[in-house]
Design a protein around this motif. Structure first.
Motif, PDB file in Angstrom:
ATOM      1  N   THR A 194       6.277  22.754 -11.540  1.00 23.84           N
ATOM      2  CA  THR A 194       6.093  24.199 -11.688  1.00 23.84           C
ATOM      3  C   THR A 194       4.702  24.572 -12.199  1.00 23.84           C
ATOM      4  O   THR A 194       4.304  25.732 -12.117  1.00 23.84           O
ATOM      5  CB  THR A 194       7.141  24.782 -12.651  1.00 23.84           C
ATOM      6  OG1 THR A 194       6.986  24.189 -13.952  1.00 23.84           O
ATOM      7  CG2 THR A 194       8.544  24.527 -12.134  1.00 23.84           C
ATOM      8  N   SER A 196       1.918  23.227 -10.968  1.00 19.17           N
ATOM      9  CA  SER A 196       0.934  22.803  -9.966  1.00 19.17           C
ATOM     10  C   SER A 196      -0.057  23.905  -9.609  1.00 19.17           C
ATOM     11  O   SER A 196      -1.165  23.616  -9.149  1.00 19.17           O
ATOM     12  CB  SER A 196       1.648  22.328  -8.697  1.00 19.17           C
ATOM     13  OG  SER A 196       2.385  23.385  -8.109  1.00 19.17           O
ATOM     14  N   ALA A 197       0.317  25.154  -9.822  1.00 18.71           N
ATOM     15  CA  ALA A 197      -0.583  26.259  -9.468  1.00 18.71           C
ATOM     16  C   ALA A 197      -1.691  26.466 -10.493  1.00 18.71           C
ATOM     17  O   ALA A 197      -2.717  27.075 -10.175  1.00 18.71           O
ATOM     18  CB  ALA A 197       0.211  27.550  -9.309  1.00 18.71           C
ATOM     19  N   ASP A 198      -1.501  25.970 -11.723  1.00 17.11           N
ATOM     20  CA  ASP A 198      -2.510  26.246 -12.752  1.00 17.11           C
ATOM     21  C   ASP A 198      -3.068  25.001 -13.435  1.00 17.11           C
ATOM     22  O   ASP A 198      -3.921  25.112 -14.303  1.00 17.11           O
ATOM     23  CB  ASP A 198      -1.963  27.227 -13.807  1.00 17.11           C
ATOM     24  CG  ASP A 198      -0.602  26.837 -14.339  1.00 17.11           C
ATOM     25  OD1 ASP A 198       0.128  27.723 -14.785  1.00 17.11           O
ATOM     26  OD2 ASP A 198      -0.271  25.635 -14.301  1.00 17.11           O
ATOM     27  N   ALA A 203      -2.762  20.142  -8.391  1.00 13.58           N
ATOM     28  CA  ALA A 203      -3.009  20.959  -7.196  1.00 13.58           C
ATOM     29  C   ALA A 203      -2.579  20.285  -5.890  1.00 13.58           C
ATOM     30  O   ALA A 203      -2.051  20.955  -4.992  1.00 13.58           O
ATOM     31  CB  ALA A 203      -4.467  21.375  -7.136  1.00 13.58           C
ATOM     32  N   ARG A 206       1.103  21.152  -4.636  1.00 14.39           N
ATOM     33  CA  ARG A 206       1.585  22.531  -4.571  1.00 14.39           C
ATOM     34  C   ARG A 206       2.643  22.736  -3.491  1.00 14.39           C
ATOM     35  O   ARG A 206       3.600  23.481  -3.681  1.00 14.39           O
ATOM     36  CB  ARG A 206       0.404  23.472  -4.365  1.00 14.39           C
ATOM     37  CG  ARG A 206      -0.449  23.627  -5.618  1.00 14.39           C
ATOM     38  CD  ARG A 206      -1.643  24.535  -5.399  1.00 14.39           C
ATOM     39  NE  ARG A 206      -2.447  24.606  -6.626  1.00 14.39           N
ATOM     40  CZ  ARG A 206      -3.619  25.228  -6.710  1.00 14.39           C
ATOM     41  NH1 ARG A 206      -4.125  25.821  -5.634  1.00 14.39           N
ATOM     42  NH2 ARG A 206      -4.285  25.252  -7.851  1.00 14.39           N
ATOM     43  N   GLN A 207       2.487  22.096  -2.363  1.00 14.17           N
ATOM     44  CA  GLN A 207       3.506  22.245  -1.317  1.00 14.17           C
ATOM     45  C   GLN A 207       4.822  21.618  -1.746  1.00 14.17           C
ATOM     46  O   GLN A 207       5.904  22.172  -1.507  1.00 14.17           O
ATOM     47  CB  GLN A 207       3.030  21.611  -0.011  1.00 14.17           C
ATOM     48  CG  GLN A 207       3.987  21.834   1.163  1.00 14.17           C
ATOM     49  CD  GLN A 207       4.264  23.307   1.413  1.00 14.17           C
ATOM     50  OE1 GLN A 207       3.338  24.104   1.582  1.00 14.17           O
ATOM     51  NE2 GLN A 207       5.539  23.693   1.422  1.00 14.17           N
ATOM     52  N   ALA A 209       5.826  21.382  -4.767  1.00  9.38           N
ATOM     53  CA  ALA A 209       6.379  22.306  -5.759  1.00  9.38           C
ATOM     54  C   ALA A 209       7.068  23.480  -5.077  1.00  9.38           C
ATOM     55  O   ALA A 209       8.153  23.907  -5.491  1.00  9.38           O
ATOM     56  CB  ALA A 209       5.275  22.806  -6.680  1.00  9.38           C
ATOM     57  N   ALA A 210       6.429  24.020  -4.053  1.00 11.06           N
ATOM     58  CA  ALA A 210       7.008  25.155  -3.326  1.00 11.06           C
ATOM     59  C   ALA A 210       8.333  24.762  -2.673  1.00 11.06           C
ATOM     60  O   ALA A 210       9.302  25.538  -2.682  1.00 11.06           O
ATOM     61  CB  ALA A 210       6.022  25.659  -2.280  1.00 11.06           C
TER      62      ALA A 210
END
Length: 235
Positions: A194, A196-198, A203, A206-207, A209-210
């Motif tokens: 969760t 991964s965006a910050d 980074a 991110r996919q 995580a999504a």
């Protein structure tokens, strides 16, 4: 009638908290089906459960010496105002769980385990014999559907570098089943990576995580629409 007890324990607001967003999705869907009359919400971070004290421990030890007793008789074993205060703070939390057909628990991972807000609640509700039928020894939460939302900044799945660092979900599974919740009534929903965006180092994931969040959302919607509607057991 079906009753839902919804608990959040994240220190973050809903805007920043994945666990809060997922439990809210479940709760909103559930209320559309069942209404709000038997919905109970407790924010363990905004309204912290008081830490247990020596008076709580003294009363608990005294009760244990009498075996499993009805909750209504605990007052007869109380000695002094401090113990009475501890029991007065504890009994309503126990009653909330016993009244629920479904318990929904938002549990973010903090430092590889659960938040202090959640742990304070766990310590207080774990009063000796509270969830055991005095006459039969049966577990009073055996039929309670329990859904635990575990949000984690990283990933702790099998094969990941930090697989062995997960003291969140395994701990909660052991605790809740020991409390009396049947394994087949216990569901864990994980949302991984969760942060991964910050966090720059995450980074590349991110996919992943999504995908994890999307799967968690789908699961919450599915669970909310199939929670049982049979009358709650008499406790």
């Amino acid at each position: 009638m079906t009753a839902l007890l919804h608990l959040d324990s994240s220190a973050s607001t809903t805007h920043h908290s994945t666990s809060r967003q997922l439990t809210q999705l479940f709760a909103n869907t559930w209320q559309k089906l069942h209404g709000t009359t038997h919905y109970r919400y407790r924010d363990l971070a905004a309204n912290p459960t008081p830490l247990i004290t020596s008076a709580y421990c003294a009363l608990g030890i005294r009760v244990e010496r009498h075996g499993v007793i009805p909750l209504d008789t605990v007052d007869t074993l109380v000695t002094g105002q401090a113990e009475q205060g501890e029991w007065d703070r504890t009994r309503p939390l126990i009653n909330e769980i016993l009244a629920a057909d479904t318990v929904l628990l938002g549990a973010p991972m903090y430092n590889f385990s659960v938040s202090s807000a959640l742990k304070a609640w766990i310590d207080r509700i774990s009063f000796p014999g509270a969830f055991i039928e005095p006459n039969t020894g049966e577990k009073r939460l055996r039929d309670t559907t329990t859904i635990v939302v575990c949000a984690r900044g990283g990933s702790y799945e099998p094969g990941d570098p930090r697989e062995g660092f997960d003291f969140q979900a395994p701990y909660l599974r052991k605790y809740l089943t020991n409390l009396g919740i049947a394994e087949n009534n216990l569901t864990f929903v994980n949302a991984d990576l969760t942060r991964s965006a910050d966090i720059p180092g995450l980074a590349p994931f991110r996919q992943r995580a999504a995908d994890s969040l999307a799967a968690a959302r789908d699961t919450m919607l599915e669970l909310a629409t199939r929670t049982r509607t049979a009358p709650a057991a008499t406790h």
